[in-house]
Design an enzyme around this catalytic site. Structure first.
Site, PDB file in Angstrom:
ATOM      1  N   HIS A 226       0.830  -1.211   0.000  1.00 47.75           N
ATOM      2  CA  HIS A 226       0.000   0.000   0.000  1.00 47.75           C
ATOM      3  C   HIS A 226       0.867   1.265   0.000  1.00 47.75           C
ATOM      4  CE1 HIS A 226      -4.060  -1.663   0.543  1.00 47.75           C
ATOM      5  NE2 HIS A 226      -3.524  -2.591   1.328  1.00 47.75           N
TER       6      HIS A 226
ATOM      7  N   ASP B 122      -7.356  -2.670  -1.255  1.00 49.15           N
ATOM      8  CA  ASP B 122      -8.261  -3.524  -0.490  1.00 49.15           C
ATOM      9  C   ASP B 122      -9.634  -3.341  -1.124  1.00 49.15           C
ATOM     10  OD1 ASP B 122      -6.153  -4.108   1.122  1.00 49.15           O
ATOM     11  OD2 ASP B 122      -6.749  -2.774   2.755  1.00 49.15           O
TER      12      ASP B 122
ATOM     13  N   TYR C  94      -7.266 -15.462   6.171  1.00 49.23           N
ATOM     14  CA  TYR C  94      -5.952 -14.887   6.477  1.00 49.23           C
ATOM     15  C   TYR C  94      -6.181 -13.803   7.522  1.00 49.23           C
ATOM     16  CZ  TYR C  94      -1.269 -12.964   5.911  1.00 49.23           C
ATOM     17  OH  TYR C  94       0.013 -12.546   6.151  1.00 49.23           O
TER      18      TYR C  94
ATOM     19  N   HIS D 195      -8.205 -10.277   7.333  1.00 51.61           N
ATOM     20  CA  HIS D 195      -8.732 -10.113   5.970  1.00 51.61           C
ATOM     21  C   HIS D 195     -10.091 -10.791   5.762  1.00 51.61           C
ATOM     22  CE1 HIS D 195      -4.644  -8.735   5.487  1.00 51.61           C
ATOM     23  NE2 HIS D 195      -4.969  -8.240   4.314  1.00 51.61           N
TER      24      HIS D 195
ATOM     25  N   ASP E  57     -12.906  -9.057   6.072  1.00 53.54           N
ATOM     26  CA  ASP E  57     -13.901  -8.078   5.606  1.00 53.54           C
ATOM     27  C   ASP E  57     -13.480  -7.363   4.323  1.00 53.54           C
ATOM     28  OD1 ASP E  57     -11.866  -6.582   6.661  1.00 53.54           O
ATOM     29  OD2 ASP E  57     -13.142  -5.339   7.947  1.00 53.54           O
ATOM     30  N   HIS E  58     -12.402  -7.821   3.720  1.00 53.11           N
ATOM     31  CA  HIS E  58     -11.973  -7.273   2.430  1.00 53.11           C
ATOM     32  C   HIS E  58     -10.971  -8.235   1.794  1.00 53.11           C
ATOM     33  CE1 HIS E  58      -8.547  -5.990   4.973  1.00 53.11           C
ATOM     34  NE2 HIS E  58      -7.848  -6.011   3.856  1.00 53.11           N
TER      35      HIS E  58
ATOM     36  N   HIS F 177      -7.314  -8.151  -0.088  1.00 49.68           N
ATOM     37  CA  HIS F 177      -6.154  -7.331  -0.431  1.00 49.68           C
ATOM     38  C   HIS F 177      -5.523  -7.905  -1.697  1.00 49.68           C
ATOM     39  CE1 HIS F 177      -2.093  -5.437   0.271  1.00 49.68           C
ATOM     40  NE2 HIS F 177      -1.754  -6.514  -0.420  1.00 49.68           N
TER      41      HIS F 177
HETATM   42 ZN   LIG Z   1      -4.311  -4.361   1.961  1.00 50.94          ZN
END
Ligand SMILES: [Zn+2]
Length: 259
Positions: free
Chosen positions: A189, A196, A224, A227, A229-230, A232
């Site tokens: 990022h 995301d 993972y 992660h 709720d989104h 990456h």
């Molecule tokens: Zn991310």
């Protein structure tokens, strides 16, 4: 005089009929003025140059599963395969040669600021609300260029998921923002190299699985840590400015995605 009048009448007639007008336009030589970038020759294996590089950025999201398209200005087999997959995805003749049809589609997809139709600089420039593309390890220009690359992959992913909207909940983060959200110290990022994403019509597992076919060398999703709720996605393999090994890393154990 008479002839001139007739010609004028014909033009007026052609303009009045949409179908006829299109036929008139199609007969004229292609003179596409694109606000972002205009290709001036056909591109295929063996060609090189900045026009190839520009093409590579836009088809990078169509690399075969686990492969990447290097943005190096050399049209090799990886680029040809991606062009083919791009062509298939948009219903064009799939020959791996970027010519008029492929470029027309790209013009259609790109905005004047070179971002793809469904993603914008604003969306990727989260930075915890600060914005501006600075405060990361790269210059703002480099970071922004990475974000464009990321957006073209997202555009491909979106297409691969059936043209359903994807939402970017976090894109570029400067150092302080990355610390604030508890991001990895060398997070992609920071480089403008990651996003995301979430969706209202596709599950996180569907996104995680589809991402494998759109040039993302980093995928982290359900199962993972952190992660659920989104999803990456990033381009870690193309990033030679971090201190990570350039290896594919996929982990969404709840979705059967690993590597
Ligand atoms: Zn991310």
């Amino acid at each position: 005089m008479r002839q001139k009048t007739l010609k004028r009448a014909l033009v007026a007639f052609a303009l009045a009929l949409p179908g006829a007008a299109i036929a008139t336009v199609a007969a004229a030589p292609a003179a596409h003025a694109d606000g972002c970038y205009t290709w001036k020759r056909d591109l295929y294996q063996g060609r090189s140059g900045d026009d190839v590089r520009q093409l590579q950025i836009r088809v990078a999201g169509w690399a075969a599963r686990g492969a990447i398209v290097r943005i190096d200005g050399d049209f090799g087999p990886e680029t040809a395969a991606a062009v083919k997959r791009f062509q298939t995805a948009y219903g064009l003749r799939s020959d791996g040669i970027a010519g008029k049809q492929t470029f027309s589609k790209l013009y259609q997809l790109q905005d004047n600021d070179c971002t793809p139709a469904h993603f914008s600089y604003r969306e990727l420039d989260g930075g915890c609300g600060k914005g501006g593309w600075s405060g990361g390890p790269l210059s703002a220009t480099e970071t922004k260029a990475n974000a464009v690359h990321t957006m073209w992959k997202l555009e491909a992913l979106r297409r691969g998921l059936g043209d359903k909207p994807l939402y970017v909940t976090s894109g570029f983060r400067d150092e302080s923002c990355n610390k604030q959200v508890g991001g990895a110290s060398n997070s992609q990022h920071l480089y403008g190299n990651a996003a995301d994403v979430t969706s209202q019509s596709r599950s996180l597992c569907e996104i995680s699985r589809a991402s494998r076919d759109h040039g993302f060398s980093g995928i982290y999703g359900p199962g993972y840590p952190g992660h659920d709720d989104h999803v990456h996605v990033d381009s870690r393999r193309e990033n030679n400015r971090d201190n990570l090994t350039n290896r594919t890393s996929w982990a969404a154990p709840d979705c059967g995605v690993s590597r």
